[in-house]
Design a protein around this motif. Sequence first.
Motif, PDB file in Angstrom:
ATOM      1  N   ASP A 138     -17.040 -51.861 -30.924  1.00  0.00           N
ATOM      2  CA  ASP A 138     -16.000 -51.526 -31.369  1.00  0.00           C
ATOM      3  C   ASP A 138     -14.869 -52.514 -31.615  1.00  0.00           C
ATOM      4  O   ASP A 138     -14.296 -52.679 -32.535  1.00  0.00           O
ATOM      5  CB  ASP A 138     -15.498 -50.365 -30.603  1.00  0.00           C
ATOM      6  N   ARG A 139     -14.929 -53.343 -30.767  1.00  0.00           N
ATOM      7  CA  ARG A 139     -13.804 -54.527 -30.826  1.00  0.00           C
ATOM      8  C   ARG A 139     -14.275 -55.353 -32.015  1.00  0.00           C
ATOM      9  O   ARG A 139     -13.294 -56.028 -32.683  1.00  0.00           O
ATOM     10  CB  ARG A 139     -13.803 -55.295 -29.398  1.00  0.00           C
ATOM     11  N   LEU A 140     -15.414 -55.750 -32.367  1.00  0.00           N
ATOM     12  CA  LEU A 140     -15.824 -56.360 -33.294  1.00  0.00           C
ATOM     13  C   LEU A 140     -15.570 -55.661 -34.755  1.00  0.00           C
ATOM     14  O   LEU A 140     -15.149 -56.394 -35.820  1.00  0.00           O
ATOM     15  CB  LEU A 140     -17.366 -57.172 -33.143  1.00  0.00           C
ATOM     16  N   ARG A 141     -15.976 -54.516 -34.774  1.00  0.00           N
ATOM     17  CA  ARG A 141     -15.795 -53.674 -35.940  1.00  0.00           C
ATOM     18  C   ARG A 141     -14.093 -53.505 -36.396  1.00  0.00           C
ATOM     19  O   ARG A 141     -13.777 -53.578 -37.367  1.00  0.00           O
ATOM     20  CB  ARG A 141     -16.289 -52.190 -35.835  1.00  0.00           C
ATOM     21  N   GLU A 142     -13.343 -53.715 -35.170  1.00  0.00           N
ATOM     22  CA  GLU A 142     -11.904 -53.675 -35.511  1.00  0.00           C
ATOM     23  C   GLU A 142     -11.203 -54.883 -36.061  1.00  0.00           C
ATOM     24  O   GLU A 142     -10.474 -54.894 -36.747  1.00  0.00           O
ATOM     25  CB  GLU A 142     -11.014 -53.421 -34.147  1.00  0.00           C
ATOM     26  N   ARG A 143     -11.908 -56.080 -35.368  1.00  0.00           N
ATOM     27  CA  ARG A 143     -11.713 -57.253 -35.987  1.00  0.00           C
ATOM     28  C   ARG A 143     -12.341 -57.687 -37.460  1.00  0.00           C
ATOM     29  O   ARG A 143     -11.805 -58.420 -38.069  1.00  0.00           O
ATOM     30  CB  ARG A 143     -12.120 -58.430 -34.963  1.00  0.00           C
ATOM     31  N   TYR A 144     -13.377 -57.043 -37.746  1.00  0.00           N
ATOM     32  CA  TYR A 144     -13.963 -57.258 -38.890  1.00  0.00           C
ATOM     33  C   TYR A 144     -14.455 -55.839 -39.584  1.00  0.00           C
ATOM     34  O   TYR A 144     -15.678 -55.395 -39.572  1.00  0.00           O
ATOM     35  CB  TYR A 144     -15.288 -57.969 -38.827  1.00  0.00           C
ATOM     36  N   PRO A 145     -13.483 -55.348 -39.908  1.00  0.00           N
ATOM     37  CA  PRO A 145     -13.597 -53.682 -40.536  1.00  0.00           C
ATOM     38  C   PRO A 145     -14.397 -53.703 -41.893  1.00  0.00           C
ATOM     39  O   PRO A 145     -14.813 -52.731 -42.019  1.00  0.00           O
ATOM     40  CB  PRO A 145     -12.091 -53.454 -40.868  1.00  0.00           C
TER      41      PRO A 145
END
Length: 153
Positions: free
Chosen positions: A52-59
């Motif tokens: 989730d933290r990566l998806r937030e950073r790279y939406p």
Amino acid sequence: MTASIDYGNLMHNAMRGLIQNVLTRVAEQGLPGDHHFFISFDTTHSGVAIADRLRERYPEEMTIVIQHWFEDLIVTDKGFSITLNFGDTPEPLVVPFDALKTFVDPSVEFGLRFETQDMPDDLEANDDDPDDDDQPEPPKGDGQVVSLDQFRK
């Protein structure tokens, strides 16, 4: 019967097959010489699995680098999974080949770019194929996320 041959989608399928072959070799034998890969993919694609933290950073889009440190590289007919290090935290990723946007090996100036296209039903991969569970022990290597903006003029 189709009115024409869809060369664009046929070529994209062939290019994805090439990437599958390359990644399979790397999973079995490691990265040879100075080879390393920049792989960009659509993080909104339904088959992509990232933290989730990566998806937030790279939406929308993410670029990974497969080089010195990576583990658990497993390649299937549908895509690949790999564990990369993000800020000293190992994170598993699952990337379907259909989510790929670019594949670049700068060590030999080789690159592929995928345009978004709808694939006809008769050319789509068979979703009933089970993934191969007999994968080789993965090699160790390096991976990191980079922004392509630093390479743009």
